[in-house]
Design an enzyme around this catalytic site. Structure first.
Site, mmCIF file in Angstrom:
data_model
loop_
_atom_site.group_PDB
_atom_site.id
_atom_site.type_symbol
_atom_site.label_atom_id
_atom_site.label_comp_id
_atom_site.label_asym_id
_atom_site.label_seq_id
_atom_site.Cartn_x
_atom_site.Cartn_y
_atom_site.Cartn_z
ATOM 1 N N ARG A 158 0.222 4.560 6.668
ATOM 2 C CA ARG A 158 -0.135 3.291 7.305
ATOM 3 C C ARG A 158 0.940 2.865 8.300
ATOM 4 O O ARG A 158 2.063 3.385 8.269
ATOM 5 C CB ARG A 158 -0.355 2.202 6.255
ATOM 6 C CG ARG A 158 0.822 1.974 5.320
ATOM 7 C CD ARG A 158 0.418 1.058 4.149
ATOM 8 N NE ARG A 158 1.529 0.798 3.258
ATOM 9 C CZ ARG A 158 1.449 0.140 2.111
ATOM 10 N NH1 ARG A 158 0.296 -0.336 1.696
ATOM 11 N NH2 ARG A 158 2.506 -0.064 1.354
ATOM 12 N N ASP B 39 2.693 -5.132 -9.756
ATOM 13 C CA ASP B 39 2.827 -6.026 -8.613
ATOM 14 C C ASP B 39 3.890 -7.077 -8.933
ATOM 15 O O ASP B 39 4.269 -7.248 -10.093
ATOM 16 C CB ASP B 39 1.493 -6.715 -8.329
ATOM 17 C CG ASP B 39 0.448 -5.732 -7.828
ATOM 18 O OD1 ASP B 39 0.851 -4.683 -7.294
ATOM 19 O OD2 ASP B 39 -0.754 -6.018 -7.966
ATOM 20 N N ARG C 20 -16.997 -4.653 -2.226
ATOM 21 C CA ARG C 20 -17.691 -5.941 -2.147
ATOM 22 C C ARG C 20 -19.006 -5.809 -1.391
ATOM 23 O O ARG C 20 -19.082 -5.098 -0.393
ATOM 24 C CB ARG C 20 -16.822 -6.969 -1.426
ATOM 25 C CG ARG C 20 -15.489 -7.201 -2.098
ATOM 26 C CD ARG C 20 -15.013 -8.627 -1.870
ATOM 27 N NE ARG C 20 -13.689 -8.802 -2.440
ATOM 28 C CZ ARG C 20 -12.569 -8.717 -1.732
ATOM 29 N NH1 ARG C 20 -12.628 -8.488 -0.425
ATOM 30 N NH2 ARG C 20 -11.405 -8.887 -2.322
ATOM 31 N N TYR D 261 3.153 0.853 -12.577
ATOM 32 C CA TYR D 261 2.786 0.408 -11.229
ATOM 33 C C TYR D 261 2.531 -1.094 -11.336
ATOM 34 O O TYR D 261 1.459 -1.510 -11.758
ATOM 35 C CB TYR D 261 1.516 1.155 -10.829
ATOM 36 C CG TYR D 261 1.064 1.078 -9.379
ATOM 37 C CD1 TYR D 261 1.597 0.189 -8.462
ATOM 38 C CD2 TYR D 261 0.064 1.931 -8.939
ATOM 39 C CE1 TYR D 261 1.150 0.158 -7.160
ATOM 40 C CE2 TYR D 261 -0.392 1.917 -7.634
ATOM 41 C CZ TYR D 261 0.151 1.023 -6.751
ATOM 42 O OH TYR D 261 -0.304 1.002 -5.458
ATOM 43 N N ARG E 209 6.712 8.676 -6.455
ATOM 44 C CA ARG E 209 6.618 8.898 -5.022
ATOM 45 C C ARG E 209 7.606 7.973 -4.345
ATOM 46 O O ARG E 209 7.837 6.845 -4.806
ATOM 47 C CB ARG E 209 5.204 8.574 -4.499
ATOM 48 C CG ARG E 209 4.159 9.479 -5.049
ATOM 49 C CD ARG E 209 4.328 10.903 -4.592
ATOM 50 N NE ARG E 209 3.857 11.103 -3.223
ATOM 51 C CZ ARG E 209 3.962 12.252 -2.597
ATOM 52 N NH1 ARG E 209 4.542 13.301 -3.177
ATOM 53 N NH2 ARG E 209 3.496 12.379 -1.367
ATOM 54 N N GLU F 197 4.646 4.572 7.826
ATOM 55 C CA GLU F 197 5.057 4.785 6.440
ATOM 56 C C GLU F 197 4.632 6.185 5.989
ATOM 57 O O GLU F 197 3.463 6.544 6.096
ATOM 58 C CB GLU F 197 4.370 3.710 5.588
ATOM 59 C CG GLU F 197 5.077 3.386 4.322
ATOM 60 C CD GLU F 197 4.514 2.138 3.650
ATOM 61 O OE1 GLU F 197 4.436 1.070 4.302
ATOM 62 O OE2 GLU F 197 4.133 2.250 2.479
ATOM 63 N N ARG G 252 -7.475 -0.933 -8.480
ATOM 64 C CA ARG G 252 -6.747 -1.997 -7.792
ATOM 65 C C ARG G 252 -7.559 -2.545 -6.613
ATOM 66 O O ARG G 252 -7.341 -3.661 -6.191
ATOM 67 C CB ARG G 252 -5.423 -1.438 -7.223
ATOM 68 C CG ARG G 252 -4.395 -1.079 -8.249
ATOM 69 C CD ARG G 252 -3.221 -0.353 -7.595
ATOM 70 N NE ARG G 252 -2.573 -1.096 -6.545
ATOM 71 C CZ ARG G 252 -1.651 -2.028 -6.731
ATOM 72 N NH1 ARG G 252 -1.280 -2.331 -7.945
ATOM 73 N NH2 ARG G 252 -1.115 -2.644 -5.713
HETATM 74 N N1 UDP Z 1 -6.136 3.840 -1.096
HETATM 75 C C1 UDP Z 1 -6.841 4.705 -0.289
HETATM 76 N N2 UDP Z 1 -7.114 4.349 1.004
HETATM 77 C C2 UDP Z 1 -6.685 3.208 1.535
HETATM 78 C C3 UDP Z 1 -5.963 2.299 0.728
HETATM 79 C C4 UDP Z 1 -5.692 2.650 -0.584
HETATM 80 O O1 UDP Z 1 -7.209 5.791 -0.725
HETATM 81 O O2 UDP Z 1 -6.940 2.967 2.734
HETATM 82 C C5 UDP Z 1 -5.852 4.239 -2.498
HETATM 83 C C6 UDP Z 1 -4.504 4.959 -2.617
HETATM 84 O O3 UDP Z 1 -4.607 5.944 -3.617
HETATM 85 C C7 UDP Z 1 -3.576 3.849 -3.056
HETATM 86 C C8 UDP Z 1 -4.465 3.028 -3.976
HETATM 87 O O4 UDP Z 1 -5.762 3.102 -3.334
HETATM 88 O O5 UDP Z 1 -2.445 4.343 -3.746
HETATM 89 C C9 UDP Z 1 -4.034 1.599 -4.178
HETATM 90 O O6 UDP Z 1 -3.953 0.964 -2.931
HETATM 91 P P1 UDP Z 1 -3.057 -0.326 -2.676
HETATM 92 O O7 UDP Z 1 -3.388 -0.841 -1.341
HETATM 93 O O8 UDP Z 1 -3.174 -1.221 -3.840
HETATM 94 O O9 UDP Z 1 -1.600 0.331 -2.632
HETATM 95 P P2 UDP Z 1 -0.154 -0.307 -2.311
HETATM 96 O O10 UDP Z 1 -0.346 -1.411 -1.321
HETATM 97 O O11 UDP Z 1 0.396 -0.729 -3.643
HETATM 98 O O12 UDP Z 1 0.594 0.856 -1.715
#
Ligand code: UDP
Length: 386
Positions: free
Chosen positions: A281, A352, A178, A350, A251, A302, A174
C-alpha cells in the site's frame, strides 16, 4: 513500603500500565525502552520537511466500541473525528474497500440493490465450504473466487509471505463485506486520531510523579537489573527466553518515503492488490489530519517481508508451528516469579490499539487487587493460550 516496578517497553501497553499502577498502588515505576523515543510502533512525529504528523511505523487509526476506552484516551489529548476510507487498486482500476455495494457493482458492471447484490454473491460463494478453516476458505465461502482474487489473494500473499491457505480465517474476519454504500473501513462506534499524534497521548499518560522513563535502555532478561519488586515485560516473548525453542514468526514492514507537491493520491491509504506490484500500500499521512493544512505531502510505499533477527517485529503470523512454540514459551513464563507479560509482542497476538489499551487497563486492575489481597500475581494479561 512503596513497590519498585520496572516496565520494559513504552508502547501503549507499558504507558497505560504505568499510568494506572502509579495511581492504584503505592509504587514508583521505571520504564525502559531500547529505542530513542517512546510509543513503540504507535510513535508519531512531525516530518522535518513538510511538518506533516507521520505515523513512523505505519498508519494507526484509533477505533473502539467501548466508551470507557474512548474517554480514557481522550482524557490525555483530544481525538479529532477521522473516518478511514481506503481504496484498492486492482489491475489498474480503483475500487472502495471494504468490499461494499459500490465495489460489487463497479467490479461486475452492475447496478444491484442490496438484496440483489446479496443474492448474486450467494451464487458466487463456494457452498461446499461449510466451516471455513483458513483465510482462503473464509473468503471463498463469503465472496467467491473472483472478488477474492481481485482484492485479497495477491495482497495477502505479499503481506504475509505465504499462501492464504496457511493463514487463519480470523485475519479476514477483520474486514467486513457490506451490502450498502458504507465505505468506512471500521465498524466501531468511536473512531478518530489524536490531535497531536499518538506519542503525545503516551507522553501525557506517563507524565505523573513516580514514573520515570529511560530511553536507549536495552533489557537483558538473562541479567535483570536488581532492586525491582516486579518486572512487566512488553517485548517479544521468544526474545525473553533468548529464542531457546526457536523464533516466533513475524512479518516486518519496510517503508520507502517520498515527497510530492499538493495531494499525491487524494486519500490516506491506497492498497495495491496485485501480486505484480511489489508493495502492499501507499499511505499519505497528511490525510490523517484533515484539520491541518500542508502544501507539500509525504508518502510511504509499504513493503512486507519475513522478520530477521535485526528487524522490528510487526505482525504475528500465528501459523500452527508458531502456536505450538507459543505454548512452550507460555509454559516457561509461567514458571517464573516476579515477571508479567502483556501486550501484542509478549502475548504474540494481532491486536489493535484499543485491544492493547483495554487489556492493559484490566491487567492493572487485576495486578493491583491481587497484590492488595496477597493472592498470586497475574503472569499473562490474556488467558488465551492458543
Ligand atoms: N487484505 C487484503 N487486501 C486488502 C486489505 C487487506 O487481502 O486490500 C487482507 C490482508 O491479508 C490483511 C488483512 O486483510 O493482512 C487485514 O487487513 P487490515 O487492513 O486489517 O490490515 P492492517 O491495517 O492491520 O495491516
Amino acid at each position: 513500603m512503596a513497590q519498585r516496578f520496572l516496565i520494559v517497553g513504552s508502547g501503549f501497553s507499558g504507558c497505560v500500565l504505568a499510568n494506572q499502577l502509579v495511581q492504584q498502588m503505592d509504587c514508583t515505576i521505571t520504564i525502559w525502552d531500547e529505542r530513542n523515543h517512546i510509543g513503540g510502533n504507535c510513535h508519531t512525529e512531525r516530518d522535518e520537511k513538510t511538518g506533516v504528523m507521520v505515523h513512523q511505523y505505519g498508519p494507526h487509526i484509533f477505533n473502539t466500541d467501548k466508551k470507557e476506552i474512548w474517554d480514557y484516551v481522550n482524557s490525555f489529548v483530544p481525538f479529532r473525528p477521522y473516518v478511514h476510507r481506503v481504496k484498492a487498486n486492482s489491475k489498474g482500476k480503483i475500487y472502495p474497500l471494504p468490499v461494499n455495494l459500490q465495489t460489487i457493482n463497479q467490479y461486475f458492471n452492475q447496478s444491484f440493490n442490496p438484496s440483489a447484490a446479496k443474492a448474486f454473491l450467494a451464487t458466487l460463494a463456494d457452498k461446499s465450504i461449510t466451516d471455513p478453516k483458513d483465510f482462503e476458505e473464509q473468503a471463498l465461502h463469503f465472496i467467491g473466487r473472483e472478488l477474492y482474487e481481485a482484492f485479497f489473494y495477491g495482497y495477502t500473499k505479499k503481506q504475509w509471505g505465504c499462501e492464504p491457505t496457511a493463514l487463519p480465517a480470523s485475519i479476514l474476519k477483520r474486514i467486513p463485506v457490506r451490502f450498502n454504500y458504507d465505505d468506512n473501513y471500521h465498524t466501531n462506534t468511536y473512531t478518530g486520531i489524536p490531535e497531536d499524534g499518538y506519542s503525545a497521548v503516551m507522553e501525557k499518560m506517563i507524565a505523573i510523579n513516580g514514573i520515570t522513563v529511560e530511553l536507549n535502555r536495552r533489557f537483558d532478561p538473562a541479567a535483570p537489573p536488581p532492586g525491582f519488586d516486579h518486572i512487566f515485560y512488553t517485548g517479544p516473548l521468544d526474545a525473553y527466553f533468548s529464542h531457546v525453542h526457536g523464533r516466533l514468526g513475524y512479518r516486518t514492514v519496510t517503508f520507502e518515503k517520498f515527497y510530492a507537491d499538493g495531494d499525491y493520491q487524494g486519500l490516506s491509504q491506497m492498497n495495491y492488490c496485485d501480486e505484480s506490484v511489489p508493495y502492499t500500500r501507499i499511505t499519505e499521512h497528511k490525510h490523517f489530519t484533515p484539520w491541518e493544512q500542508h502544501q507539500q505531502t509525504v508518502c510511504f510505499r509499504e513493503f512486507s517481508k519475513e522478520t530477521t533477527p535485526d528487524d522490528i517485529p510487526y505482525y504475528p503470523k500465528r501459523l500452527e508451528t508458531d502456536k505450538n512454540l507459543l505454548l512452550q514459551y507460555r509454559f516457561d513464563a509461567e514458571q517464573l516469579k516476579g515477571v508479567s507479560f502483556l501486550g501484542r509482542l509478549a502475548t504474540y497476538r494481532y491486536m489493535d490499539m484499543h485491544h492493547v489499551i483495554g487489556e492493559a487497563l484490566a491487567f492493572a486492575r487485576s495486578f493491583s487487587s491481587a497484590h492488595r489481597e496477597g493472592s498470586p500475581l497475574p503472569i499473562f494479561a490474556n488467558v488465551e493460550n492458543g
